[in-house]
Design a protein around this motif. Structure first.
Motif, PDB file in Angstrom:
ATOM      1  N   PRO A  67      10.009  -1.401   2.685  1.00 16.61           N
ATOM      2  CA  PRO A  67       9.878   0.171   2.982  1.00 16.61           C
ATOM      3  C   PRO A  67       8.686   0.747   2.362  1.00 16.61           C
ATOM      4  O   PRO A  67       8.243   1.868   2.676  1.00 16.61           O
ATOM      5  CB  PRO A  67      11.298   0.697   2.642  1.00 16.61           C
ATOM      6  CG  PRO A  67      12.079  -0.188   2.478  1.00 16.61           C
ATOM      7  CD  PRO A  67      11.401  -1.540   2.087  1.00 16.61           C
ATOM      8  N   ASP A  68       8.458   0.588   1.159  1.00 20.63           N
ATOM      9  CA  ASP A  68       7.517   1.313   0.165  1.00 20.63           C
ATOM     10  C   ASP A  68       6.854   0.361  -0.633  1.00 20.63           C
ATOM     11  O   ASP A  68       6.995  -0.584  -0.841  1.00 20.63           O
ATOM     12  CB  ASP A  68       8.434   2.455  -0.668  1.00 20.63           C
ATOM     13  CG  ASP A  68       9.178   1.887  -1.175  1.00 20.63           C
ATOM     14  OD1 ASP A  68       9.156   0.692  -2.351  1.00 20.63           O
ATOM     15  OD2 ASP A  68      10.379   2.497  -1.336  1.00 20.63           O
ATOM     16  N   GLY A  69       5.832   1.103  -1.352  1.00 20.61           N
ATOM     17  CA  GLY A  69       4.783   0.215  -2.344  1.00 20.61           C
ATOM     18  C   GLY A  69       5.483  -0.098  -3.525  1.00 20.61           C
ATOM     19  O   GLY A  69       5.250  -1.218  -4.180  1.00 20.61           O
ATOM     20  N   THR A  94      -0.827  -2.716   1.450  1.00 25.17           N
ATOM     21  CA  THR A  94      -0.244  -1.527   1.444  1.00 25.17           C
ATOM     22  C   THR A  94      -1.283  -0.321   1.505  1.00 25.17           C
ATOM     23  O   THR A  94      -2.508  -0.497   1.057  1.00 25.17           O
ATOM     24  CB  THR A  94       0.654  -1.009   0.038  1.00 25.17           C
ATOM     25  OG1 THR A  94      -0.404  -1.071  -1.169  1.00 25.17           O
ATOM     26  CG2 THR A  94       1.735  -2.198  -0.470  1.00 25.17           C
ATOM     27  N   ALA A  95      -0.774   0.837   1.818  1.00 27.52           N
ATOM     28  CA  ALA A  95      -1.622   2.115   1.870  1.00 27.52           C
ATOM     29  C   ALA A  95      -2.632   2.453   0.807  1.00 27.52           C
ATOM     30  O   ALA A  95      -3.662   3.085   0.688  1.00 27.52           O
ATOM     31  CB  ALA A  95      -1.164   3.120   2.432  1.00 27.52           C
ATOM     32  N   ASP A  96      -2.088   1.986  -0.488  1.00 29.96           N
ATOM     33  CA  ASP A  96      -2.684   2.405  -1.716  1.00 29.96           C
ATOM     34  C   ASP A  96      -4.033   1.797  -1.900  1.00 29.96           C
ATOM     35  O   ASP A  96      -4.637   2.232  -3.056  1.00 29.96           O
ATOM     36  CB  ASP A  96      -1.579   2.339  -2.991  1.00 29.96           C
ATOM     37  CG  ASP A  96      -0.379   3.156  -2.579  1.00 29.96           C
ATOM     38  OD1 ASP A  96      -0.390   4.188  -2.129  1.00 29.96           O
ATOM     39  OD2 ASP A  96       0.580   2.732  -3.383  1.00 29.96           O
ATOM     40  N   LEU A  97      -4.271   0.515  -1.343  1.00 29.29           N
ATOM     41  CA  LEU A  97      -5.230  -0.215  -1.587  1.00 29.29           C
ATOM     42  C   LEU A  97      -6.578   0.499  -1.337  1.00 29.29           C
ATOM     43  O   LEU A  97      -7.635   0.157  -2.063  1.00 29.29           O
ATOM     44  CB  LEU A  97      -5.266  -1.567  -0.748  1.00 29.29           C
ATOM     45  CG  LEU A  97      -4.115  -2.525  -1.202  1.00 29.29           C
ATOM     46  CD1 LEU A  97      -4.067  -3.542  -0.142  1.00 29.29           C
ATOM     47  CD2 LEU A  97      -4.155  -3.142  -2.652  1.00 29.29           C
ATOM     48  N   GLY A  98      -6.806   1.505  -0.413  1.00 27.17           N
ATOM     49  CA  GLY A  98      -8.147   1.760   0.115  1.00 27.17           C
ATOM     50  C   GLY A  98      -8.580   1.104   1.381  1.00 27.17           C
ATOM     51  O   GLY A  98      -8.201   0.022   1.593  1.00 27.17           O
ATOM     52  N   VAL A 151       2.956  -9.759   2.154  1.00 29.93           N
ATOM     53  CA  VAL A 151       3.853  -8.847   1.796  1.00 29.93           C
ATOM     54  C   VAL A 151       3.205  -7.602   1.923  1.00 29.93           C
ATOM     55  O   VAL A 151       2.114  -7.168   1.282  1.00 29.93           O
ATOM     56  CB  VAL A 151       4.562  -9.126   0.639  1.00 29.93           C
ATOM     57  CG1 VAL A 151       3.483  -9.218  -0.701  1.00 29.93           C
ATOM     58  CG2 VAL A 151       5.759  -8.382   0.189  1.00 29.93           C
ATOM     59  N   GLY A 152       4.062  -6.541   2.537  1.00 32.36           N
ATOM     60  CA  GLY A 152       3.374  -5.326   2.587  1.00 32.36           C
ATOM     61  C   GLY A 152       4.286  -4.283   3.206  1.00 32.36           C
ATOM     62  O   GLY A 152       5.589  -4.624   3.513  1.00 32.36           O
ATOM     63  N   THR A 153       3.904  -3.130   3.546  1.00 36.62           N
ATOM     64  CA  THR A 153       4.683  -1.856   4.039  1.00 36.62           C
ATOM     65  C   THR A 153       4.538  -2.075   5.568  1.00 36.62           C
ATOM     66  O   THR A 153       4.226  -3.012   6.117  1.00 36.62           O
ATOM     67  CB  THR A 153       4.341  -0.692   3.418  1.00 36.62           C
ATOM     68  OG1 THR A 153       3.003  -0.536   3.435  1.00 36.62           O
ATOM     69  CG2 THR A 153       4.839  -0.597   1.944  1.00 36.62           C
ATOM     70  N   ARG A 154       5.094  -0.916   6.079  1.00 29.34           N
ATOM     71  CA  ARG A 154       5.108  -0.968   7.578  1.00 29.34           C
ATOM     72  C   ARG A 154       3.976  -1.415   8.419  1.00 29.34           C
ATOM     73  O   ARG A 154       4.220  -2.083   9.199  1.00 29.34           O
ATOM     74  CB  ARG A 154       5.501   0.486   8.194  1.00 29.34           C
ATOM     75  CG  ARG A 154       5.733   0.914   9.462  1.00 29.34           C
ATOM     76  CD  ARG A 154       6.107   2.131   9.727  1.00 29.34           C
ATOM     77  NE  ARG A 154       4.574   2.922   9.446  1.00 29.34           N
ATOM     78  CZ  ARG A 154       4.696   4.145   8.889  1.00 29.34           C
ATOM     79  NH1 ARG A 154       5.915   4.840   8.405  1.00 29.34           N
ATOM     80  NH2 ARG A 154       3.653   4.860   8.508  1.00 29.34           N
ATOM     81  N   ALA A 155       2.941  -1.015   8.265  1.00 31.60           N
ATOM     82  CA  ALA A 155       1.573  -1.602   8.963  1.00 31.60           C
ATOM     83  C   ALA A 155       1.410  -2.960   8.868  1.00 31.60           C
ATOM     84  O   ALA A 155       0.714  -3.509   9.770  1.00 31.60           O
ATOM     85  CB  ALA A 155       0.202  -0.793   8.400  1.00 31.60           C
ATOM     86  N   ALA A 156       1.706  -3.708   7.849  1.00 31.40           N
ATOM     87  CA  ALA A 156       1.810  -5.094   7.663  1.00 31.40           C
ATOM     88  C   ALA A 156       2.528  -5.904   8.607  1.00 31.40           C
ATOM     89  O   ALA A 156       2.417  -7.134   8.731  1.00 31.40           O
ATOM     90  CB  ALA A 156       2.400  -5.527   6.122  1.00 31.40           C
TER      91      ALA A 156
END
Length: 713
Positions: A242-244, A267-271, A291-296
């Motif tokens: 679910p989250d980072g 994850t979105a935090d990567l840029g 491994v990642g959040t929703r967009a993965a």
């Protein structure tokens, strides 16, 4: 690098390009005379490219034919990004004139020898990159998601394919490393069928399971071992969380098992640049685990053999962009299409997960009851109305039992306090009749932002003085839900020698040390204690259970289990106190630590009432006339129930905007369309076709569609 048969193994990117060239070679069609466009030669073989234009409206959700100039022949391969002229200019070209149209991005879906269109074709304007970013498995998945959610393929591709960064494409991807060995069972041995599940993945089978995880810190390592088991079979693995914070925990476990370079974290935090670099390594086949959040959920893993989702009830798994797919359903589609193993895990259990088990699509994976009793903390219940006898307990708004458990727990370690909302002060209500206190100017909720600072509106911000209840005339207020900051302040006064930490929306803690402290957190933001919490207090349970939503009980139990799972087991003295009505079904499920049983009972109730997920539903929201027009024009499946329409609350100016809500000041209606099991695809197709006709004619006001809306309350 050599293959197992001793022959040199081609790199994944080279293998992909070789397959594309071979398909083009086999489809060659000889031509007596080369074609031209504006005097320029066209490609000698397969001179027509079928392009999906990256434009959102559903009525444009089709392929368009373009001529392939000879100079673009080598790069204009299926799956590549191109620029084409589209719009009024394109229509003029098809009328035989040579004016240009607006340039839009798109993807080449296929190359063919002839076009069904008899007039002159516009030519591809540019190949943005020869990189094939839309391989057939990803295209097939995106089509299935668009059909399931009544959306456009272009909208799904915007979720699935990240924006291009030319500099990143010029970089070389890492070399594909040899497959790892089969992992040890580790903590999977605590589950009777856990080691067998790993063995099936190592053999290359496709086991499907709904996993009720034991409380404690082991679930990231268990997800990582399942992914390594799939890699050991020579296949790829994908884990969605679910989250980072959760992604970082699984990422650390995978690194410990595999070493660096064998998987990527998305994850979105990567840029945007780093995210595209890692996505490209996956798309080229250089890395086979993600491994990642929703967009993965759309990550283009080669030879996918295992997909997993953790805590599928978390709202973060539901995309907020059209057509708003849910990660669980996308991974179910991938498991079927790509013949991969499937694992849905969590401390709780959603009714959708229970349905997968009930239908036989997946098997349950859980520990025996004796193991659960030993591993889970002791759970005690108390009602909010219970009066605290201790003066300090009254100051902290804690019932006597909760106060005693917190005081005892602080002797052995940190104590977690979960409250339903963030902020300093509560949403307020009349003490006499419990009517919510609202602003005189905009009807927004009144709240006390700081201590002794008076009442302010949560929408327009105006201060309110001399408030009185319009229903009963009362002038005394009570807290409906007290925020985390206010709770932390009150607990600090009650336990003056104990440090108080908060974790919530604006500041989320990842971990806390194993020292006595009060940790006040909102649901989902609970930090992990190094050795587990000594105790946990779950406050204001009525606020979660009283939400006007079909999922209120399921969501309350999920949030409670997520917090209670961080507490030490019963053998180590861990205790949880939940402040809620003890006889309610979710409270009893928490006491017994039986989320699967609760979900099965909820599923049976919904089947009796005809509610999702047993039935399929779609939401149609918009101006009243537009909603009626779309429903009236759609060729709905036989037996479709139309529930409503009902008016939606008018959003006041300044009120926070939420997905699917009307613009400020506009009166919208919402209708729910319900069909029997097996008719969901027909319902989505009917709504998509009706919406396409309305958009093509540019008639009426816009209508928002959502298939499987999470909120039907």
């Amino acid at each position: 690098m050599s293959s197992e048969k001793g022959r040199p193994e081609q790199s994944p990117a080279g293998e992909q390009l070789a397959l594309i060239r071979e398909s083009v070679r086999k489809a060659k069609v000889p031509r007596a005379k080369p074609r031209t466009w504006r005097g320029a030669a066209l490609a000698g073989e397969l001179p027509v490219a079928r392009v999906l234009v990256d434009k959102g409206p559903v009525h444009l959700d089709r392929l368009w034919d373009y001529a392939v100039p000879a100079e673009l022949d080598a790069d204009a391969q299926p799956g590549t990004r191109v620029r084409v002229r589209f719009g009024a200019g394109t229509s003029k070209v098809r009328e035989g004139r040579r004016e240009g149209g607006g340039l839009l991005d798109g993807y080449i879906i296929e190359r063919v020898a002839e076009s069904d269109y008899q007039g002159p074709l516009a030519a591809l304007a540019q190949v943005l990159s020869p990189e094939p970013v839309l391989r057939p498995p990803l295209l097939s998945l995106c089509k299935a998601v668009a059909d399931r959610y009544a959306g456009s393929l272009a909208d799904v591709l915007q979720l699935a394919v990240p924006p291009r960064h030319a500099r990143i494409e010029a970089e070389a991807s890492p070399r594909l490393l040899p497959r790892p060995g089969a992992p040890e069972a580790g903590s999977w041995a605590r589950y009777p069928t856990g080691p067998a599940y790993l063995d099936a993945l190592v053999r290359g089978d496709t086991p499907r399971a709904v996993w009720t995880a034991l409380p404690g810190p082991h679930w990231p390592a268990e997800l990582a071992r399942a992914a390594v088991a799939a890699l050991a079979s020579g296949r790829g693995a994908l884990v969605v969380v679910p989250d980072g914070r959760a992604a970082a925990r699984v990422d650390a476990e995978l690194t410990a098992l595999l070493g660096p370079g064998r998987h990527v974290l998305l994850t979105a935090d990567l840029g945007p640049e780093e995210r595209y670099r890692r996505w490209l390594a996956v798309n080229r086949g250089a890395v086979r685990a993600v491994v990642g959040t929703r967009a993965a959920m759309f990550a283009p893993v080669w030879n996918l053999g295992f997909v997993a989702i953790w805590d599928d009830g978390d709202s973060s798994h539901s995309d907020t962009n059209a057509p708003q797919p849910h990660a669980r359903e996308v991974l179910v589609l991938r498991a079927v299409q790509e013949k991969a193993g499937f694992l849905l895990g969590g401390f709780g259990c959603t009714v959708e997960a229970a349905q997968l088990v009930d239908t036989g699509w997946a098997l349950p994976l859980a520990a025996d009851r004796e193991r659960v009793r030993v591993t889970a903390p002791r759970v005690r219940t108390v009602e909010e109305k219970d009066e605290a006898r201790d003066e300090a307990a009254r100051a902290a708004r804690l019932p006597t039992i909760a106060w005693e458990v917190a005081r005892e727990g602080l002797r052995h370690g940190p104590v977690l306090v979960q409250v339903p909302r963030s902020g300093y002060a509560p949403r307020l209500a009349c003490e006499r009749c419990r009517e919510p206190a609202r602003c005189r100017h905009c009807s927004g909720p009144l709240e006390a932002r700081e201590r002794d600072a008076g009442l302010h509106c949560g929408w327009c911000g105006q201060q309110t003085t001399d408030w009185h209840c319009p229903e009963c005339g009362g002038f005394r207020l009570r807290a409906r839900i007290v925020g985390a900051q206010r709770t932390a302040e009150e607990l600090g006064r009650a336990f003056p020698a104990v440090p108080v930490r908060t974790s919530g929306r604006n500041h989320v803690l990842d971990t806390v040390p194993d020292q006595p402290a009060l940790v006040v957190s909102t649901p989902g933001a609970e930090p992990v204690a190094e050795r587990g919490y000594a105790a946990a207090l779950l406050l204001d349970g009525w606020a979660l259970l009283g939400l006007p939503d079909l999922r209120a009980g399921e969501e309350a139990l999920r949030r409670w289990l997520g917090a209670a799972a961080l507490v030490r087991g019963q053998e180590a003295g861990g205790t949880v106190v939940v402040v809620a009505e003890p006889t309610l079904r979710p409270v009893q499920a928490l006491v017994r630590w039986d989320p699967a049983g609760h979900a099965m009972r909820e599923l049976a109730d919904r089947a009796e009432l005809g509610f999702p997920p047993v039935s399929r539903m779609a939401s149609v929201a918009g101006p009243p006339a537009a909603v009626a027009e779309l429903i009236g024009s759609a060729e709905l499946p036989p037996g479709t129930d139309v529930l409503g329409p009902v008016p939606l609350p008018v959003r006041r100016a300044g009120a926070p905007a939420r997905t699917g809500e009307p613009p400020p000041g506009e009166q919208w209606e919402r209708a729910l369309l319900r069909v029997r099991p097996g008719q969901g695809a027909a319902l989505a197709a009917a709504l998509k076709a009706a919406q396409a006709v309305r958009l093509a004619r540019r008639e009426g006001e816009p209508v928002r569609l959502r298939v499987d809306p999470p909120d039907i309350g």
